[in-house]
Write a protein that holds these residues in place. Structure first.
Motif, PDB file in Angstrom:
ATOM      1  N   ARG A 105       0.836  -1.211   0.000  1.00 60.64           N
ATOM      2  CA  ARG A 105       0.000   0.000   0.000  1.00 60.64           C
ATOM      3  C   ARG A 105       0.864   1.252   0.000  1.00 60.64           C
ATOM      4  NH1 ARG A 105      -3.299  -2.244   4.961  1.00 60.64           N
ATOM      5  NH2 ARG A 105      -1.146  -2.757   5.373  1.00 60.64           N
ATOM      6  N   HIS A 106       1.897   1.260   0.810  1.00 60.75           N
ATOM      7  CA  HIS A 106       2.806   2.405   0.873  1.00 60.75           C
ATOM      8  C   HIS A 106       3.571   2.558  -0.437  1.00 60.75           C
ATOM      9  CE1 HIS A 106       2.061   1.042   4.995  1.00 60.75           C
ATOM     10  NE2 HIS A 106       1.956   2.335   5.227  1.00 60.75           N
ATOM     11  N   TYR A 107       4.008   1.434  -0.974  1.00 61.06           N
ATOM     12  CA  TYR A 107       4.715   1.457  -2.255  1.00 61.06           C
ATOM     13  C   TYR A 107       3.809   2.045  -3.347  1.00 61.06           C
ATOM     14  CZ  TYR A 107       6.846  -0.157  -6.563  1.00 61.06           C
ATOM     15  OH  TYR A 107       7.386  -0.200  -7.824  1.00 61.06           O
ATOM     16  N   THR A 108       2.583   1.556  -3.434  1.00 61.75           N
ATOM     17  CA  THR A 108       1.650   2.036  -4.450  1.00 61.75           C
ATOM     18  C   THR A 108       1.376   3.522  -4.272  1.00 61.75           C
ATOM     19  OG1 THR A 108       0.646  -0.138  -4.736  1.00 61.75           O
ATOM     20  CG2 THR A 108      -0.693   1.761  -5.367  1.00 61.75           C
ATOM     21  N   ASN A 109       1.082   3.938  -3.047  1.00 60.96           N
ATOM     22  CA  ASN A 109       0.829   5.361  -2.793  1.00 60.96           C
ATOM     23  C   ASN A 109       2.009   6.229  -3.224  1.00 60.96           C
ATOM     24  OD1 ASN A 109      -1.796   5.462  -1.775  1.00 60.96           O
ATOM     25  ND2 ASN A 109      -1.128   5.079   0.319  1.00 60.96           N
ATOM     26  N   GLU A 110       3.203   5.838  -2.840  1.00 62.04           N
ATOM     27  CA  GLU A 110       4.372   6.671  -3.124  1.00 62.04           C
ATOM     28  C   GLU A 110       4.768   6.648  -4.598  1.00 62.04           C
ATOM     29  OE1 GLU A 110       7.559   6.686  -0.270  1.00 62.04           O
ATOM     30  OE2 GLU A 110       6.149   6.142   1.334  1.00 62.04           O
ATOM     31  N   LEU A 111       4.648   5.491  -5.248  1.00 57.19           N
ATOM     32  CA  LEU A 111       4.967   5.434  -6.675  1.00 57.19           C
ATOM     33  C   LEU A 111       3.952   6.239  -7.477  1.00 57.19           C
ATOM     34  CD1 LEU A 111       6.629   4.554  -9.081  1.00 57.19           C
ATOM     35  CD2 LEU A 111       5.421   2.339  -9.031  1.00 57.19           C
ATOM     36  N   VAL A 112       2.680   6.101  -7.165  1.00 52.72           N
ATOM     37  CA  VAL A 112       1.654   6.879  -7.875  1.00 52.72           C
ATOM     38  C   VAL A 112       1.870   8.376  -7.659  1.00 52.72           C
ATOM     39  CG1 VAL A 112      -0.823   7.441  -7.937  1.00 52.72           C
ATOM     40  CG2 VAL A 112      -0.072   5.050  -7.991  1.00 52.72           C
ATOM     41  N   GLN A 113       2.206   8.770  -6.443  1.00 51.65           N
ATOM     42  CA  GLN A 113       2.481  10.186  -6.184  1.00 51.65           C
ATOM     43  C   GLN A 113       3.692  10.652  -7.011  1.00 51.65           C
ATOM     44  OE1 GLN A 113       2.882  11.304  -2.067  1.00 51.65           O
ATOM     45  NE2 GLN A 113       3.519  13.372  -2.591  1.00 51.65           N
ATOM     46  N   HIS A 114       4.716   9.828  -7.066  1.00 48.68           N
ATOM     47  CA  HIS A 114       5.913  10.163  -7.845  1.00 48.68           C
ATOM     48  C   HIS A 114       5.574  10.322  -9.330  1.00 48.68           C
ATOM     49  CE1 HIS A 114      10.156  10.201  -8.903  1.00 48.68           C
ATOM     50  NE2 HIS A 114       9.926   9.248  -9.787  1.00 48.68           N
ATOM     51  N   LEU A 115       4.705   9.452  -9.842  1.00 49.82           N
ATOM     52  CA  LEU A 115       4.379   9.462 -11.269  1.00 49.82           C
ATOM     53  C   LEU A 115       3.355  10.523 -11.650  1.00 49.82           C
ATOM     54  CD1 LEU A 115       4.111   5.621 -11.904  1.00 49.82           C
ATOM     55  CD2 LEU A 115       5.973   7.136 -12.615  1.00 49.82           C
ATOM     56  N   THR A 116       2.340  10.721 -10.794  1.00 51.41           N
ATOM     57  CA  THR A 116       1.205  11.565 -11.193  1.00 51.41           C
ATOM     58  C   THR A 116       0.979  12.782 -10.305  1.00 51.41           C
ATOM     59  OG1 THR A 116      -0.450  10.434  -9.824  1.00 51.41           O
ATOM     60  CG2 THR A 116       0.000   9.495 -12.016  1.00 51.41           C
ATOM     61  N   GLY A 117       1.530  12.763  -9.110  1.00 53.23           N
ATOM     62  CA  GLY A 117       1.253  13.835  -8.150  1.00 53.23           C
ATOM     63  C   GLY A 117       0.050  13.540  -7.272  1.00 53.23           C
ATOM     64  N   GLU A 118      -0.710  12.496  -7.592  1.00 53.90           N
ATOM     65  CA  GLU A 118      -1.882  12.104  -6.787  1.00 53.90           C
ATOM     66  C   GLU A 118      -1.410  11.525  -5.462  1.00 53.90           C
ATOM     67  OE1 GLU A 118      -5.238  12.255  -7.366  1.00 53.90           O
ATOM     68  OE2 GLU A 118      -4.910  13.310  -9.253  1.00 53.90           O
ATOM     69  N   MET A 119      -1.997  12.016  -4.364  1.00 54.74           N
ATOM     70  CA  MET A 119      -1.556  11.571  -3.040  1.00 54.74           C
ATOM     71  C   MET A 119      -2.555  10.590  -2.426  1.00 54.74           C
ATOM     72  SD  MET A 119      -0.122  15.191  -1.619  1.00 54.74           S
ATOM     73  CE  MET A 119       0.573  14.465  -0.157  1.00 54.74           C
ATOM     74  N   GLN A 120      -2.011   9.617  -1.669  1.00 54.45           N
ATOM     75  CA  GLN A 120      -2.813   8.646  -0.912  1.00 54.45           C
ATOM     76  C   GLN A 120      -3.896   7.997  -1.775  1.00 54.45           C
ATOM     77  OE1 GLN A 120      -1.907   7.772   2.240  1.00 54.45           O
ATOM     78  NE2 GLN A 120      -0.183   9.141   1.885  1.00 54.45           N
ATOM     79  N   ILE A 121      -3.524   7.511  -2.936  1.00 54.52           N
ATOM     80  CA  ILE A 121      -4.491   6.933  -3.861  1.00 54.52           C
ATOM     81  C   ILE A 121      -5.148   5.656  -3.342  1.00 54.52           C
ATOM     82  CG2 ILE A 121      -2.843   5.564  -5.224  1.00 54.52           C
ATOM     83  CD1 ILE A 121      -5.774   7.621  -6.590  1.00 54.52           C
ATOM     84  N   VAL A 122      -4.420   4.834  -2.622  1.00 55.04           N
ATOM     85  CA  VAL A 122      -4.973   3.565  -2.142  1.00 55.04           C
ATOM     86  C   VAL A 122      -6.205   3.815  -1.262  1.00 55.04           C
ATOM     87  CG1 VAL A 122      -4.525   1.572  -0.637  1.00 55.04           C
ATOM     88  CG2 VAL A 122      -2.840   2.247  -2.344  1.00 55.04           C
ATOM     89  N   GLU A 123      -6.143   4.850  -0.426  1.00 54.68           N
ATOM     90  CA  GLU A 123      -7.261   5.136   0.473  1.00 54.68           C
ATOM     91  C   GLU A 123      -8.487   5.638  -0.297  1.00 54.68           C
ATOM     92  OE1 GLU A 123      -4.090   5.967   0.978  1.00 54.68           O
ATOM     93  OE2 GLU A 123      -3.703   4.742   2.750  1.00 54.68           O
ATOM     94  N   ARG A 124      -8.313   6.101  -1.523  1.00 52.47           N
ATOM     95  CA  ARG A 124      -9.424   6.652  -2.300  1.00 52.47           C
ATOM     96  C   ARG A 124     -10.002   5.678  -3.322  1.00 52.47           C
ATOM     97  NH1 ARG A 124      -7.719  11.327  -5.210  1.00 52.47           N
ATOM     98  NH2 ARG A 124      -5.531  10.866  -4.887  1.00 52.47           N
ATOM     99  N   LEU A 125      -9.417   4.476  -3.422  1.00 52.78           N
ATOM    100  CA  LEU A 125      -9.934   3.488  -4.372  1.00 52.78           C
ATOM    101  C   LEU A 125     -11.245   2.896  -3.859  1.00 52.78           C
ATOM    102  CD1 LEU A 125      -6.666   1.574  -5.293  1.00 52.78           C
ATOM    103  CD2 LEU A 125      -7.869   3.281  -6.660  1.00 52.78           C
ATOM    104  N   PRO A 126     -12.146   2.549  -4.774  1.00 54.60           N
ATOM    105  CA  PRO A 126     -13.389   1.896  -4.345  1.00 54.60           C
ATOM    106  C   PRO A 126     -13.103   0.563  -3.669  1.00 54.60           C
ATOM    107  CG  PRO A 126     -13.499   2.546  -6.662  1.00 54.60           C
ATOM    108  CD  PRO A 126     -12.091   2.753  -6.206  1.00 54.60           C
ATOM    109  N   ARG A 127     -13.828   0.244  -2.624  1.00 58.05           N
ATOM    110  CA  ARG A 127     -13.690  -1.039  -1.923  1.00 58.05           C
ATOM    111  C   ARG A 127     -14.790  -1.969  -2.405  1.00 58.05           C
ATOM    112  NH1 ARG A 127      -8.793  -0.477   0.015  1.00 58.05           N
ATOM    113  NH2 ARG A 127      -8.567   1.228   1.449  1.00 58.05           N
ATOM    114  N   SER A 128     -14.455  -3.257  -2.454  1.00 59.78           N
ATOM    115  CA  SER A 128     -15.488  -4.221  -2.851  1.00 59.78           C
ATOM    116  C   SER A 128     -15.516  -5.373  -1.886  1.00 59.78           C
ATOM    117  CB  SER A 128     -15.247  -4.722  -4.267  1.00 59.78           C
ATOM    118  OG  SER A 128     -14.009  -5.362  -4.381  1.00 59.78           O
TER     119      SER A 128
END
Length: 128
Positions: A105-128
């Motif tokens: 989760r931390h890896y995904t959040n930080e890599l996405v932020q590095h690539l796109t600038g989007e922060m804390q993306i994992v917490e904002r994904l839809p849950r199923s």
């Protein structure tokens, strides 16, 4: 699995980052993720459930297509070469893994932020 339920961590999910080239030519998708070095090891599972650090590894692999389920578009990369940006990011990623503190989760959040600038993306994904 029963140990995971008893520790109230039955909702463990694995997160990863897919990079799809923005070329009109159909290309493979690159997948980047962070996981235990020996993910099927009983010793690794016990260590993780106990909250201990274990050796992790950043993986890069290819997929022919983007999965149709449980996959969300985050946005375009800030740079011209997202794949190169991700590989550069991976060189500095600390590979000791500890669930809840330094995991996929931390890896995904930080890599996405590095690539796109989007922060804390994992917490904002839809849950199923």
């Amino acid at each position: 699995m029963s140990m995971a339920y008893s520790l109230n961590i039955s909702n463990l999910q694995h997160f990863m980052v897919l990079i799809k080239p923005s070329s009109p030519i159909r290309q493979e998708v690159l997948v980047f993720d962070f996981q235990p070095r020996n993910p099927e090891s009983i010793e690794a599972a016990i260590s993780l459930l106990s909250g201990n650090l274990i050796p992790g590894v950043v993986l890069q692999r290819r997929l022919k297509n983007v999965p149709r389920q449980r996959c969300w578009m985050v946005g375009p990369s800030k740079g011209n070469d997202a794949m190169e940006m991700a590989m550069e990011f991976n060189k500095s990623w600390e590979t000791d893994l500890r669930v809840g503190f330094h995991d996929c989760r931390h890896y995904t959040n930080e890599l996405v932020q590095h690539l796109t600038g989007e922060m804390q993306i994992v917490e904002r994904l839809p849950r199923s």
